[in-house]
Design a protein around this motif. Structure first.
Motif, PDB file in Angstrom:
ATOM      1  N   ALA A  49      30.312  70.577  35.538  1.00  0.00           N
ATOM      2  CA  ALA A  49      30.555  69.642  34.431  1.00  0.00           C
ATOM      3  C   ALA A  49      32.055  69.461  34.213  1.00  0.00           C
ATOM      4  O   ALA A  49      32.543  68.341  34.023  1.00  0.00           O
ATOM      5  N   GLN A  50      32.794  70.558  34.274  1.00  0.00           N
ATOM      6  CA  GLN A  50      34.249  70.490  34.081  1.00  0.00           C
ATOM      7  C   GLN A  50      34.902  69.636  35.177  1.00  0.00           C
ATOM      8  O   GLN A  50      35.826  68.866  34.907  1.00  0.00           O
ATOM      9  N   ALA A  51      34.379  69.769  36.398  1.00  0.00           N
ATOM     10  CA  ALA A  51      34.942  68.979  37.515  1.00  0.00           C
ATOM     11  C   ALA A  51      34.634  67.487  37.353  1.00  0.00           C
ATOM     12  O   ALA A  51      35.304  66.649  37.962  1.00  0.00           O
ATOM     13  N   MET A  52      33.636  67.153  36.565  1.00  0.00           N
ATOM     14  CA  MET A  52      33.334  65.729  36.333  1.00  0.00           C
ATOM     15  C   MET A  52      34.286  65.088  35.324  1.00  0.00           C
ATOM     16  O   MET A  52      34.468  63.868  35.343  1.00  0.00           O
ATOM     17  N   VAL A  53      34.866  65.906  34.459  1.00  0.00           N
ATOM     18  CA  VAL A  53      35.675  65.350  33.363  1.00  0.00           C
ATOM     19  C   VAL A  53      36.788  64.421  33.857  1.00  0.00           C
ATOM     20  O   VAL A  53      36.912  63.290  33.374  1.00  0.00           O
ATOM     21  N   PRO A  54      37.606  64.851  34.853  1.00  0.00           N
ATOM     22  CA  PRO A  54      38.676  63.941  35.306  1.00  0.00           C
ATOM     23  C   PRO A  54      38.153  62.690  36.017  1.00  0.00           C
ATOM     24  O   PRO A  54      38.910  61.751  36.240  1.00  0.00           O
ATOM     25  N   LEU A  55      36.872  62.685  36.380  1.00  0.00           N
ATOM     26  CA  LEU A  55      36.302  61.524  37.075  1.00  0.00           C
ATOM     27  C   LEU A  55      35.772  60.469  36.092  1.00  0.00           C
ATOM     28  O   LEU A  55      35.405  59.362  36.500  1.00  0.00           O
ATOM     29  N   LEU A  56      35.728  60.818  34.815  1.00  0.00           N
ATOM     30  CA  LEU A  56      35.151  59.888  33.832  1.00  0.00           C
ATOM     31  C   LEU A  56      36.065  58.694  33.598  1.00  0.00           C
ATOM     32  O   LEU A  56      37.265  58.868  33.372  1.00  0.00           O
ATOM     33  N   PRO A  57      35.511  57.479  33.601  1.00  0.00           N
ATOM     34  CA  PRO A  57      36.340  56.331  33.246  1.00  0.00           C
ATOM     35  C   PRO A  57      36.676  56.379  31.752  1.00  0.00           C
ATOM     36  O   PRO A  57      35.850  56.814  30.953  1.00  0.00           O
ATOM     37  N   GLU A  58      37.885  55.945  31.423  1.00  0.00           N
ATOM     38  CA  GLU A  58      38.319  56.031  30.024  1.00  0.00           C
ATOM     39  C   GLU A  58      37.509  55.139  29.107  1.00  0.00           C
ATOM     40  O   GLU A  58      37.328  55.434  27.933  1.00  0.00           O
ATOM     41  N   ASP A  59      37.002  54.030  29.667  1.00  0.00           N
ATOM     42  CA  ASP A  59      36.367  53.028  28.802  1.00  0.00           C
ATOM     43  C   ASP A  59      34.870  53.255  28.594  1.00  0.00           C
ATOM     44  O   ASP A  59      34.221  52.443  27.943  1.00  0.00           O
ATOM     45  N   ALA A  60      34.316  54.349  29.107  1.00  0.00           N
ATOM     46  CA  ALA A  60      32.869  54.548  28.972  1.00  0.00           C
ATOM     47  C   ALA A  60      32.508  54.920  27.532  1.00  0.00           C
ATOM     48  O   ALA A  60      33.084  55.835  26.956  1.00  0.00           O
ATOM     49  N   ASP A  61      31.553  54.188  26.977  1.00  0.00           N
ATOM     50  CA  ASP A  61      31.115  54.483  25.609  1.00  0.00           C
ATOM     51  C   ASP A  61      30.112  55.624  25.592  1.00  0.00           C
ATOM     52  O   ASP A  61      30.079  56.423  24.667  1.00  0.00           O
ATOM     53  N   LEU A  62      29.252  55.646  26.618  1.00  0.00           N
ATOM     54  CA  LEU A  62      28.161  56.612  26.640  1.00  0.00           C
ATOM     55  C   LEU A  62      28.067  57.265  28.009  1.00  0.00           C
ATOM     56  O   LEU A  62      28.252  56.597  29.039  1.00  0.00           O
ATOM     57  N   LEU A  63      27.730  58.554  28.016  1.00  0.00           N
ATOM     58  CA  LEU A  63      27.542  59.287  29.272  1.00  0.00           C
ATOM     59  C   LEU A  63      26.035  59.407  29.492  1.00  0.00           C
ATOM     60  O   LEU A  63      25.353  60.109  28.740  1.00  0.00           O
ATOM     61  N   GLY A  64      25.534  58.719  30.499  1.00  0.00           N
ATOM     62  CA  GLY A  64      24.085  58.649  30.690  1.00  0.00           C
ATOM     63  C   GLY A  64      23.585  59.583  31.776  1.00  0.00           C
ATOM     64  O   GLY A  64      23.780  59.340  32.967  1.00  0.00           O
ATOM     65  N   GLY A  65      22.921  60.643  31.389  1.00  0.00           N
ATOM     66  CA  GLY A  65      22.369  61.590  32.358  1.00  0.00           C
ATOM     67  C   GLY A  65      20.968  61.186  32.757  1.00  0.00           C
ATOM     68  O   GLY A  65      20.143  60.825  31.920  1.00  0.00           O
ATOM     69  N   LEU A  66      20.698  61.232  34.051  1.00  0.00           N
ATOM     70  CA  LEU A  66      19.385  60.808  34.549  1.00  0.00           C
ATOM     71  C   LEU A  66      18.395  61.960  34.531  1.00  0.00           C
ATOM     72  O   LEU A  66      18.683  63.060  35.003  1.00  0.00           O
ATOM     73  N   ARG A  83      32.169  63.250  23.893  1.00  0.00           N
ATOM     74  CA  ARG A  83      31.757  61.842  24.054  1.00  0.00           C
ATOM     75  C   ARG A  83      30.233  61.808  24.033  1.00  0.00           C
ATOM     76  O   ARG A  83      29.579  62.680  24.600  1.00  0.00           O
ATOM     77  N   PRO A  84      29.633  60.793  23.390  1.00  0.00           N
ATOM     78  CA  PRO A  84      28.173  60.804  23.210  1.00  0.00           C
ATOM     79  C   PRO A  84      27.394  60.662  24.509  1.00  0.00           C
ATOM     80  O   PRO A  84      27.778  59.930  25.419  1.00  0.00           O
ATOM     81  N   ALA A  85      26.285  61.378  24.554  1.00  0.00           N
ATOM     82  CA  ALA A  85      25.411  61.349  25.732  1.00  0.00           C
ATOM     83  C   ALA A  85      24.235  60.418  25.504  1.00  0.00           C
ATOM     84  O   ALA A  85      23.939  59.997  24.373  1.00  0.00           O
ATOM     85  N   LEU A  86      23.586  60.128  26.632  1.00  0.00           N
ATOM     86  CA  LEU A  86      22.366  59.333  26.651  1.00  0.00           C
ATOM     87  C   LEU A  86      21.482  60.045  27.661  1.00  0.00           C
ATOM     88  O   LEU A  86      21.965  60.462  28.716  1.00  0.00           O
ATOM     89  N   PHE A  87      20.224  60.212  27.340  1.00  0.00           N
ATOM     90  CA  PHE A  87      19.303  60.831  28.303  1.00  0.00           C
ATOM     91  C   PHE A  87      18.409  59.717  28.836  1.00  0.00           C
ATOM     92  O   PHE A  87      17.612  59.141  28.084  1.00  0.00           O
ATOM     93  N   VAL A  88      18.552  59.426  30.125  1.00  0.00           N
ATOM     94  CA  VAL A  88      17.884  58.253  30.704  1.00  0.00           C
ATOM     95  C   VAL A  88      16.608  58.682  31.406  1.00  0.00           C
ATOM     96  O   VAL A  88      16.651  59.384  32.426  1.00  0.00           O
ATOM     97  N   ARG A  89      15.482  58.268  30.849  1.00  0.00           N
ATOM     98  CA  ARG A  89      14.185  58.614  31.428  1.00  0.00           C
ATOM     99  C   ARG A  89      13.910  57.779  32.670  1.00  0.00           C
ATOM    100  O   ARG A  89      14.465  56.698  32.848  1.00  0.00           O
ATOM    101  N   ALA A 101      16.039  55.041  27.292  1.00  0.00           N
ATOM    102  CA  ALA A 101      17.322  55.728  27.157  1.00  0.00           C
ATOM    103  C   ALA A 101      17.387  56.366  25.778  1.00  0.00           C
ATOM    104  O   ALA A 101      17.482  55.668  24.762  1.00  0.00           O
ATOM    105  N   GLU A 102      17.344  57.693  25.757  1.00  0.00           N
ATOM    106  CA  GLU A 102      17.317  58.428  24.486  1.00  0.00           C
ATOM    107  C   GLU A 102      18.739  58.660  24.002  1.00  0.00           C
ATOM    108  O   GLU A 102      19.564  59.223  24.723  1.00  0.00           O
ATOM    109  N   GLY A 103      19.004  58.240  22.786  1.00  0.00           N
ATOM    110  CA  GLY A 103      20.334  58.355  22.200  1.00  0.00           C
ATOM    111  C   GLY A 103      20.631  57.068  21.460  1.00  0.00           C
ATOM    112  O   GLY A 103      19.708  56.344  21.073  1.00  0.00           O
TER     113      GLY A 103
END
Ligand code: PRP
Ligand code: ORO
Length: 179
Positions: A49-66, A83-89, A101-103
Motif C-alpha cells: 500500500a505504501q508503494a502505491m502512494v507515490p503512484l497516485l494521481p494528484e487529481d483523483a477524488d476517490l480510490l476505488g478498490g476492486l 483520501r476517500p475509498a470506494l469499494f467496487v463490487r 460502488a460502495e462509498g
C-alpha cells in the motif's frame, strides 16, 4: 538491494504458486500469484500500500478498490493518504442500496482504480466501464502485481494508464536471485 527488489523478493516468496491454474480470463497458467497470501500479512500489505502512494494521481477524488482483492489494499492506501475509498463490487447488490460502488457518489468524480493482480486487464475494464456508466472519470489504474506479458499495455486501448508496484519481470528476477 533496492526497496523495490526487496519487496519483489518478499512478495514472490509469499505468493508465487506453481501448478495448473485457470485464470479469470480463462487462460491456463503454470504460475499463480495468490494475492491473499500477502494481503493477510499486515506488514506486507502495508508495504504494498505504501508503494502505491507515490503512484497516485494528484487529481483523483476517490480510490476505488476492486472486489475482493483490491479492497484490503485500497483500505490501507486510503488510511495512509486520508483520501476517500470506494469499494467496487463485481456486480451491484440486488437489495438494500443496490450499489455497485460502495462509498460516496461517483458522479462527476475522478476515480483511480486499485487492483491486486492484472493479467489481461479484464476486471479493470469491467469496473471502469461500470463506473464510467455512473458518471465517473477513470483514467488510471494501480496494481500490486502486473503479470501481463512484457511489451503488452493491457489497458491503453481503454484510455487507462496502468501503474504497477511490481511487474512480472520484478518477480521473475527476484525468484531467479533466490535460486
Ligand atoms: O486482468 P484479468 O485478466 O482480469 O485478471 C486479474 C483479475 O483476476 C483476479 O480476479 P478474481 O475475480 O479471481 O479476484 P478476487 O479473488 O479478487 O475476487 C484478480 O484479482 C484480478 O481482479
Ligand atoms: O488472472 C488471474 O485470474 C490471476 C492471476 C494471478 O496470478 N493471481 C490472481 O489472483 N489472479
Amino acid at each position: 538491494m533496492s526497496e523495490r527488489q526487496d519487496l519483489a523478493k518478499d512478495i514472490d516468496q509469499a505468493c508465487r504458486l506453481i501448478g495448473e491454474f485457470e485464470l479469470r480470463s480463462g487462460q491456463i497458467a503454470r504460475e499463480y500469484f495468490d494475492k491473499y497470501l500477502f494481503e493477510t500479512q499486515p506488514a506486507l500489505l502495508h508495504r504494498v500500500a505504501q508503494a502505491m502512494v507515490p503512484l497516485l494521481p494528484e487529481d483523483a477524488d476517490l480510490l476505488g478498490g476492486l472486489e475482493l482483492g483490491g479492497v484490503p489494499i485500497v483500505t490501507v492506501v486510503s488510511a495512509i493518504t486520508d483520501r476517500p475509498a470506494l469499494f467496487v463490487r463485481k456486480q451491484a447488490k440486488t437489495y438494500g442500496t443496490c450499489k455497485l460502488a460502495e462509498g460516496g457518489d461517483v458522479h462527476g468524480k475522478t476515480v483511480v482504480l486499485i487492483e491486486d493482480v492484472i493479467t489481461t486487464g479484464g476486471a479493470v475494464r469491467d469496473a471502469a466501464l461500470a463506473l464510467r456508466g455512473l458518471g465517473a472519470a477513470v483514467e488510471v489504474a494501480i496494481c500490486a502485481i502486473d503479470r501481463s506479458p512484457i511489451g503488452v499495455t493491457p489497458l491503453a486501448d481503454f484510455g487507462i494508464e496502468l501503474r504497477s508496484v511490481l511487474t512480472r519481470k520484478d518477480l521473475d528476477l527476484a525468484a531467479a536471485a533466490e535460486r
